[in-house]
Design a protein around this motif. Sequence first.
Motif, PDB file in Angstrom:
ATOM      1  N   CYS A  53       0.861  -1.179   0.000  1.00 57.10           N
ATOM      2  CA  CYS A  53       0.000   0.000   0.000  1.00 57.10           C
ATOM      3  C   CYS A  53       0.900   1.231   0.000  1.00 57.10           C
ATOM      4  CB  CYS A  53      -0.938  -0.001   1.213  1.00 57.10           C
ATOM      5  SG  CYS A  53      -0.096   0.102   2.808  1.00 57.10           S
ATOM      6  N   SER A  54       0.312   2.404  -0.045  1.00 60.70           N
ATOM      7  CA  SER A  54       1.113   3.625  -0.052  1.00 60.70           C
ATOM      8  C   SER A  54       1.528   4.005   1.364  1.00 60.70           C
ATOM      9  CB  SER A  54       0.315   4.772  -0.680  1.00 60.70           C
ATOM     10  OG  SER A  54      -0.726   5.159   0.199  1.00 60.70           O
ATOM     11  N   ASN A  56       1.050   6.825   2.608  1.00 60.48           N
ATOM     12  CA  ASN A  56      -0.066   7.598   3.161  1.00 60.48           C
ATOM     13  C   ASN A  56      -1.083   6.687   3.844  1.00 60.48           C
ATOM     14  OD1 ASN A  56       0.924  10.094   2.420  1.00 60.48           O
ATOM     15  ND2 ASN A  56      -0.011   9.995   0.385  1.00 60.48           N
ATOM     16  N   THR A  57      -1.289   5.503   3.301  1.00 58.80           N
ATOM     17  CA  THR A  57      -2.188   4.544   3.940  1.00 58.80           C
ATOM     18  C   THR A  57      -1.618   4.116   5.292  1.00 58.80           C
ATOM     19  OG1 THR A  57      -2.939   3.759   1.778  1.00 58.80           O
ATOM     20  CG2 THR A  57      -3.358   2.323   3.669  1.00 58.80           C
ATOM     21  N   GLN A  60      -2.308   6.779   7.693  1.00 58.40           N
ATOM     22  CA  GLN A  60      -3.723   6.724   8.112  1.00 58.40           C
ATOM     23  C   GLN A  60      -3.943   5.624   9.148  1.00 58.40           C
ATOM     24  OE1 GLN A  60      -5.926   6.327   4.477  1.00 58.40           O
ATOM     25  NE2 GLN A  60      -5.893   8.533   4.061  1.00 58.40           N
ATOM     26  N   TYR A  61      -3.295   4.481   8.951  1.00 61.57           N
ATOM     27  CA  TYR A  61      -3.388   3.415   9.961  1.00 61.57           C
ATOM     28  C   TYR A  61      -2.894   3.927  11.313  1.00 61.57           C
ATOM     29  CZ  TYR A  61      -4.234  -0.270   6.446  1.00 61.57           C
ATOM     30  OH  TYR A  61      -4.761  -1.061   5.465  1.00 61.57           O
TER      31      TYR A  61
END
Length: 152
Positions: A53-54, A56-57, A60-61
Amino acid sequence: MITRTEHGYALGHWEGIPTLLESGRKLTPGEVRAAVCRANGLNAADAGRELHCSKNTVYQYWQALYFKLDCSDVVVAINKMIEVGALHRLQLLLIVVALFGAAGSGNDDVLRPRAQARITARTGRTRRDELCEIGSGPDGLVPSTTHLGVLA
């Protein structure tokens, strides 16, 4: 490579388990995998590559973890996850098993409390009792008048 385990996800020496918190919120598999990556020292970019995933993900996590664990620091969040059982070291479990396995091995040195005296085989008395007989005073010491330099 992060792997699926019986209870959660593992990478390196850490395993994370999706867990229901006391607040009623649940740590999701993605959040747990991001925490496992961070516990193994991966930054957001490396964790993103590991989780496909990125970065940024991954951020967010971590924002969701901070909210659910009511903190704003990575170290505090990891410690809280360890406290609730959502994150643990795999080697630590092996050490605990090894320690409890040694306790049942029949070695009496492991099970003997520190304060319990060992009885020597040659005399049938404790070592302390043998040492007390060496001197003529209490507890095996020379009488106190000798210590003070006063001779009778």
